[in-house]
Design an enzyme around this catalytic site. Structure first.
Site, PDB file in Angstrom:
ATOM      1  N   ARG A 223     -65.730  -9.137   3.373  1.00 43.20           N
ATOM      2  CA  ARG A 223     -65.292  -8.233   4.319  1.00 43.20           C
ATOM      3  C   ARG A 223     -64.243  -8.744   5.003  1.00 43.20           C
ATOM      4  O   ARG A 223     -63.771  -9.890   5.338  1.00 43.20           O
ATOM      5  CB  ARG A 223     -66.390  -8.231   5.542  1.00 43.20           C
ATOM      6  N   HIS A 271     -61.077  -2.161  -1.861  1.00 43.27           N
ATOM      7  CA  HIS A 271     -62.501  -2.332  -1.937  1.00 43.27           C
ATOM      8  C   HIS A 271     -63.252  -1.815  -3.220  1.00 43.27           C
ATOM      9  O   HIS A 271     -64.164  -1.290  -3.299  1.00 43.27           O
ATOM     10  CB  HIS A 271     -63.076  -1.725  -0.873  1.00 43.27           C
TER      11      HIS A 271
HETATM   12  P1  NDP Z   1     -76.261 -13.027  -0.267  1.00 42.77           P
HETATM   13  O1  NDP Z   1     -77.102 -12.511   0.890  1.00 42.77           O
HETATM   14  O2  NDP Z   1     -77.092 -13.231  -1.758  1.00 42.77           O
HETATM   15  O3  NDP Z   1     -75.535 -14.165  -0.142  1.00 42.77           O
HETATM   16  C1  NDP Z   1     -74.742 -14.651   0.921  1.00 42.77           C
HETATM   17  C2  NDP Z   1     -74.301 -15.890   1.227  1.00 42.77           C
HETATM   18  O4  NDP Z   1     -73.357 -16.209   2.249  1.00 42.77           O
HETATM   19  C3  NDP Z   1     -75.392 -17.015   1.243  1.00 42.77           C
HETATM   20  O5  NDP Z   1     -75.203 -18.005   0.251  1.00 42.77           O
HETATM   21  C4  NDP Z   1     -75.489 -17.490   2.635  1.00 42.77           C
HETATM   22  O6  NDP Z   1     -75.862 -18.523   3.069  1.00 42.77           O
HETATM   23  C5  NDP Z   1     -73.829 -17.402   2.973  1.00 42.77           C
HETATM   24  N1  NDP Z   1     -73.770 -17.306   3.994  1.00 42.77           N
HETATM   25  C6  NDP Z   1     -74.040 -16.470   5.203  1.00 42.77           C
HETATM   26  N2  NDP Z   1     -73.652 -16.946   6.472  1.00 42.77           N
HETATM   27  C7  NDP Z   1     -72.991 -17.904   6.150  1.00 42.77           C
HETATM   28  C8  NDP Z   1     -71.986 -18.789   7.130  1.00 42.77           C
HETATM   29  N3  NDP Z   1     -72.032 -18.517   8.334  1.00 42.77           N
HETATM   30  N4  NDP Z   1     -71.355 -19.641   6.393  1.00 42.77           N
HETATM   31  C9  NDP Z   1     -71.381 -20.082   5.094  1.00 42.77           C
HETATM   32  N5  NDP Z   1     -72.086 -19.207   4.199  1.00 42.77           N
HETATM   33  C10 NDP Z   1     -73.005 -18.212   4.600  1.00 42.77           C
HETATM   34  O7  NDP Z   1     -75.164 -11.669  -0.180  1.00 42.77           O
HETATM   35  P2  NDP Z   1     -74.302 -11.314  -1.932  1.00 42.77           P
HETATM   36  O8  NDP Z   1     -73.916 -12.301  -2.710  1.00 42.77           O
HETATM   37  O9  NDP Z   1     -75.255 -10.201  -2.263  1.00 42.77           O
HETATM   38  O10 NDP Z   1     -73.062 -10.568  -1.139  1.00 42.77           O
HETATM   39  C11 NDP Z   1     -72.430 -11.321  -0.242  1.00 42.77           C
HETATM   40  C12 NDP Z   1     -71.417 -10.211   0.526  1.00 42.77           C
HETATM   41  O11 NDP Z   1     -70.402  -9.706  -0.318  1.00 42.77           O
HETATM   42  C13 NDP Z   1     -71.971  -9.181   1.350  1.00 42.77           C
HETATM   43  O12 NDP Z   1     -72.456  -9.274   2.280  1.00 42.77           O
HETATM   44  C14 NDP Z   1     -70.927  -7.985   1.385  1.00 42.77           C
HETATM   45  O13 NDP Z   1     -70.087  -8.230   2.240  1.00 42.77           O
HETATM   46  C15 NDP Z   1     -69.812  -8.527   0.040  1.00 42.77           C
HETATM   47  N6  NDP Z   1     -69.735  -7.565  -0.926  1.00 42.77           N
HETATM   48  C16 NDP Z   1     -68.453  -6.913  -1.123  1.00 42.77           C
HETATM   49  C17 NDP Z   1     -68.322  -6.194  -2.222  1.00 42.77           C
HETATM   50  C18 NDP Z   1     -66.967  -5.436  -2.790  1.00 42.77           C
HETATM   51  O14 NDP Z   1     -66.786  -4.662  -3.175  1.00 42.77           O
HETATM   52  N7  NDP Z   1     -65.879  -6.192  -2.035  1.00 42.77           N
HETATM   53  C19 NDP Z   1     -69.489  -5.486  -2.924  1.00 42.77           C
HETATM   54  C20 NDP Z   1     -70.743  -5.979  -2.679  1.00 42.77           C
HETATM   55  C21 NDP Z   1     -70.986  -7.094  -1.673  1.00 42.77           C
HETATM   56  P3  NDP Z   1     -77.372 -19.028   2.887  1.00 42.77           P
HETATM   57  O15 NDP Z   1     -77.595 -19.208   1.143  1.00 42.77           O
HETATM   58  O16 NDP Z   1     -77.703 -20.134   3.406  1.00 42.77           O
HETATM   59  O17 NDP Z   1     -78.210 -17.914   3.053  1.00 42.77           O
HETATM   60  C1  OXD Z   2     -71.031  -3.527  -0.615  1.00 48.71           C
HETATM   61  C2  OXD Z   2     -69.802  -3.223  -0.719  1.00 48.71           C
HETATM   62  O1  OXD Z   2     -71.474  -4.291   0.284  1.00 48.71           O
HETATM   63  O2  OXD Z   2     -69.412  -2.166  -1.554  1.00 48.71           O
HETATM   64  O3  OXD Z   2     -72.025  -3.193  -1.570  1.00 48.71           O
HETATM   65  O4  OXD Z   2     -68.936  -3.715  -0.106  1.00 48.71           O
END
Ligand code: NDP
Ligand code: OXD
Length: 308
Positions: A223, A271
């Protein structure tokens, strides 16, 4: 059973409704607005402020994407309503393609060769040493884990950083705030794949960016608000960072006057690093609706106190 779909684009909303209707033949699936006082489930992407005013969602709200930051900030979101997010559904592979492409572009010095081509220069540049080309991924969840697995093929040393300890084969995993400087100090390429939460908002400011090795490259596919825009531009302009690939922004679409657009060392995509695939995602959501109807638990339920 009733299911309402809400999406800012009417044609996409209609496609979602049709896809869910096919998979849930016993349900009434309708695009919002509807004249129902309540619905069992809702599937939503960026619902308008008025959404929850006219309808009560009884069982669960499905986010039509992986990131729930915007949905959790919705002023009308009922406090006790379970929110379920998308887990992978074809996004992991897309994210792996995108991140591998950007990492390989840096590793193979593609930007330098493009500059040389403009000058019609035929010169072989020194290859970068693979064993010292450390790649760091912030966020080792569903998507970060898949990116790491894809990058393993190339033999780069891989580092992962998450909120709580994780273990991923072939990746040196670190966690917790105290480990962040140590982690950042090693990343030749830093990939951001953590959710936007109060903890990650503006985490990558001038101080944290200065912890990266000189000449590092940032890839933000999480993000926009994880990074402080002005601090990033300054870090690149001062030569601390070699550049950045940005797929996500604080304001989307990225305003025409934003300095990122014209910056020679910033690569921009709108995006699209991993788009929601309606068929795969409808399979996942319909499966979870069926399980919830049978009284079974589902994965991907958002922890509202954590923010993801
Ligand atoms: P998950 O919830 O599976 O994974 C999130 C990861 O981030 C976990 O490992 C979590 O830690 C870690 N995390 C959370 N807070 C922190 C922190 N403060 N410091 C360090 N690490 C942290 O999410 P996804 O992998 O499914 O998706 C991740 C993000 O990708 C989404 O939230 C979205 O914003 C973004 N996204 C972007 C897209 C795009 O097109 N650009 C498409 C889809 C998603 P822990 O393992 O300890 O829980
Ligand atoms: C998602 C995205 O979070 O599109 O799925 O960014």
């Amino acid at each position: 059973m009733r299911v309402v779909v809400v999406h800012p684009q009417a044609d996409t909303c209609a496609r979602w409704s049709a896809a869910l209707g096919e998979r849930l033949p016993d349900a009434q699936v309708r695009p919002w607005p509807v004249d129902w006082p309540d619905t069992d489930f809702a599937v939503a992407w960026n619902p308008p402020d008025a959404f929850f005013e006219g309808i009560r969602v009884k069982e669960a709200l499905f986010c039509a994407g992986a990131g729930v930051d915007r949905l959790l900030r919705h002023p009308g979101l009922p406090a006790a309503l379970p929110v379920v997010r998308v887990e992978d559904a074809g996004m992991g592979l897309q994210m792996a393609e995108y991140c591998c492409q950007e990492v390989l572009r840096v590793f193979r010095r593609q930007a330098d060769y493009e500059l040389q081509q403009r000058e019609r220069v035929w010169r072989e540049l020194e290859p970068l040493p693979r064993e010292r080309f450390e790649i760091g991924i912030v966020g080792m969840g569903v998507l970060g884990g898949q990116v790491a697995r894809a990058l393993r093929v190339f033999g780069f040393p891989l580092l992962g950083y998450s909120r709580t300890p994780r273990s991923v084969e072939g990746v040196e995993c670190l966690s917790g705030a105290e480990a962040l400087p140590r982690f950042l100090g090693r990343c030749r390429v830093l990939i951001l794949l953590a959710p936007l939460t109060p903890e990650t908002d503006s985490l990558f400011d001038a101080r944290r960016l200065a912890m990266l090795p000189r000449g590092a490259w940032l890839v933000n596919v999480a993000r926009g608000a994880l990074v402080v825009d002005g601090d990033l531009v300054e870090a690149i302009d001062r030569g601390r960072l070699a550049g950045a690939t940005l797929d996500v922004f604080r304001t989307e679409p990225l305003p025409a006057e934003h300095p990122f657009w014209g910056h020679p060392r910033i690569r921009i995509t709108p995006h699209v690093s991993a788009v929601t695939l309606i068929d795969e995602t409808a399979d996942q959501i319909a499966g979870k609706i069926r399980r919830l109807r049978r009284g079974e638990a589902v994965s991907g339920v958002v922890d509202r106190t954590r923010g993801y």
